[in-house]
Scaffold this active site. Structure first.
Site, PDB file in Angstrom:
ATOM      1  N   ASP A   1       4.301 -10.142  34.829  1.00 55.47           N
ATOM      2  CA  ASP A   1       4.036 -11.216  33.877  1.00 55.47           C
ATOM      3  C   ASP A   1       4.526 -12.536  34.453  1.00 55.47           C
ATOM      4  OD1 ASP A   1       6.715 -10.191  33.486  1.00 55.47           O
ATOM      5  OD2 ASP A   1       6.853 -11.452  31.693  1.00 55.47           O
TER       6      ASP A   1
ATOM      7  N   ASP B   1       7.262 -15.995  41.839  1.00 56.08           N
ATOM      8  CA  ASP B   1       7.978 -15.274  40.783  1.00 56.08           C
ATOM      9  C   ASP B   1       6.993 -14.496  39.914  1.00 56.08           C
ATOM     10  OD1 ASP B   1       9.907 -14.421  39.008  1.00 56.08           O
ATOM     11  OD2 ASP B   1      10.131 -16.348  38.016  1.00 56.08           O
TER      12      ASP B   1
ATOM     13  N   GLU C   1       9.177  -9.589  31.531  1.00 57.23           N
ATOM     14  CA  GLU C   1      10.426 -10.135  32.063  1.00 57.23           C
ATOM     15  C   GLU C   1      10.587 -11.597  31.696  1.00 57.23           C
ATOM     16  OE1 GLU C   1      13.382 -11.857  34.833  1.00 57.23           O
ATOM     17  OE2 GLU C   1      11.289 -12.455  34.537  1.00 57.23           O
TER      18      GLU C   1
END
Length: 378
Positions: A69, A100, A133
């Site tokens: 995510d 990320d 997350e």
């Protein structure tokens, strides 16, 4: 050979803004199933998660954890390339999640597939990948770990593939993290005219005394593996639009990033006692509520940390610092399951417009992960 850079680009093309799955876990499930992994979707409360294991249940195991995510990209017009285009240009992969951390997931998935295909180990490789997350995180890695306990699955050690390096690949391994707790402070006094303060009780005076006491003396001076705990006042408000009225109420928000000299509960007791003392002295009621997003933890240097450190040095030529700096990650949940550390890419462009990652770094990270697996099962 599984191309980790190409897999990164494919994952970026999946618009998996929390909590939307966006096709990322479906893509990985198909790839891992084809490589012989036993794969399970472990969704909870509509939150998408993926568990994959190669090898026998209960065998000696090595785990990786990561998330697919991403945070919202903002205005696509601000990007040099479409945020979900997975564009490769000038040796860089562009798009939301490039740093990320779709590149980290791609690197450990590619490393795991090639490792079990080329040199099948006497043991198990376990991958836990969440779609939660960047959001509340309550139904992401936590749900995966809960499911694993129910199924008799276990990782003996785990690497979280979050970006861990400040400037160069190989300069830092995260062996722990500070805890994080947020306090919301409500002060209730007595409203009155600013010219007649003896007829009122000013909640702002009591609240600012409380805040001053907190920042006047540091919580600690740090510990063996941690810097000093940090306290930040992030909001003070009373909603008062009039300059000649003493307000009835005021609020403040405090965030503390704490080391292993404290726990969330010990900080709650400490701040409650301080607030009570000021309430008794001023007659203003101070009420605290607290939210703990993670306790501090440390994976002490030993065989697991040494193995990863030696591989990183061999692949990059750098001797990585063992650090506990930074914010929180899903390692805060895994530390209750098994020894865990974090090693991933350089985090320069996390959450930024034009997020991007060098192709060379993705290949290097895959090589590090694969070599760690080879050493662990040797």
């Amino acid at each position: 050979m599984t191309d980790a850079a190409r897999l990164t680009a494919d994952l970026i093309r999946c618009p998996s803004v929390t909590p939307t799955e966006g096709g990322a876990l479906v893509l990985l499930a198909d790839l891992l199933t084809e490589a012989g992994f036993e794969v399970h979707r472990v969704d909870r409360n509509d939150t998408p998660n993926l568990f994959a294991r190669w090898g026998a249940r209960g065998a000696r195991s090595f785990g990786f954890n990561g998330h697919t995510d991403v945070v919202p990209p903002g205005d696509p017009a601000s990007w040099s390339h479409p945020p979900f285009g997975g564009h490769l240009h000038d040796g860089l992969i562009w798009g939301r999640g490039a740093t990320d951390m779709k590149s980290g997931v791609a690197a450990f998935v590619a490393a795991a597939i090639d490792f079990v295909t080329e040199t099948p180990p006497d043991g198990a490789v376990i991958l836990t990948i969440t779609g939660d997350e960047e959001g509340p995180a309550g139904d992401g890695t936590v749900a995966l770990l809960d499911w694993m306990v129910g199924q008799g699955e276990r990782m003996d050690v785990c690497i979280v593939g979050e970006p861990s390096n400040p400037d160069r690949m190989g300069e830092m391994i995260k062996i722990g993290r500070r805890g994080s707790i947020t306090f919301r402070v409500a002060a209730r006094g007595v409203q009155g005219h600013a010219a007649y303060p003896h007829l009122a009780r000013n909640p702002l005076h009591a609240l600012t005394q409380f805040l001053h006491d907190l920042i006047a003396t540091p919580l600690d001076q740090g510990s063996e593996h941690f810097d000093a705990s940090g306290l930040q006042i992030t909001s003070v408000d009373c909603g008062n639009a009039s300059s000649n009225v003493i307000p009835e109420t005021a609020t403040a928000v405090i965030n503390i990033r704490f080391n292993d000299l404290h726990s969330g509960d010990s900080l709650i007791r400490d701040l409650d006692a301080r607030a009570q003392a000021i309430s008794e002295r001023t007659g203003v009621e101070l009420t605290l509520s607290a939210s703990i997003s993670g306790e501090s933890f440390l994976t002490r240097p030993g065989p697991f940390v040494d193995l990863v450190r030696e591989v990183v040095t061999a692949e990059t030529g750098l001797q990585p610092i063992l650090s506990t700096s930074g914010g929180t990650s899903d390692a805060r949940f895994i530390k209750d399951h098994c020894p865990v550390l974090e090693f991933g890419l350089v985090g320069h462009f996390m959450h930024q417009v034009d997020e991007r990652v060098p192709v060379e770094q993705v290949h290097q990270l895959k090589a590090i992960y694969q070599r760690i697996l080879e050493r662990y099962f040797a």
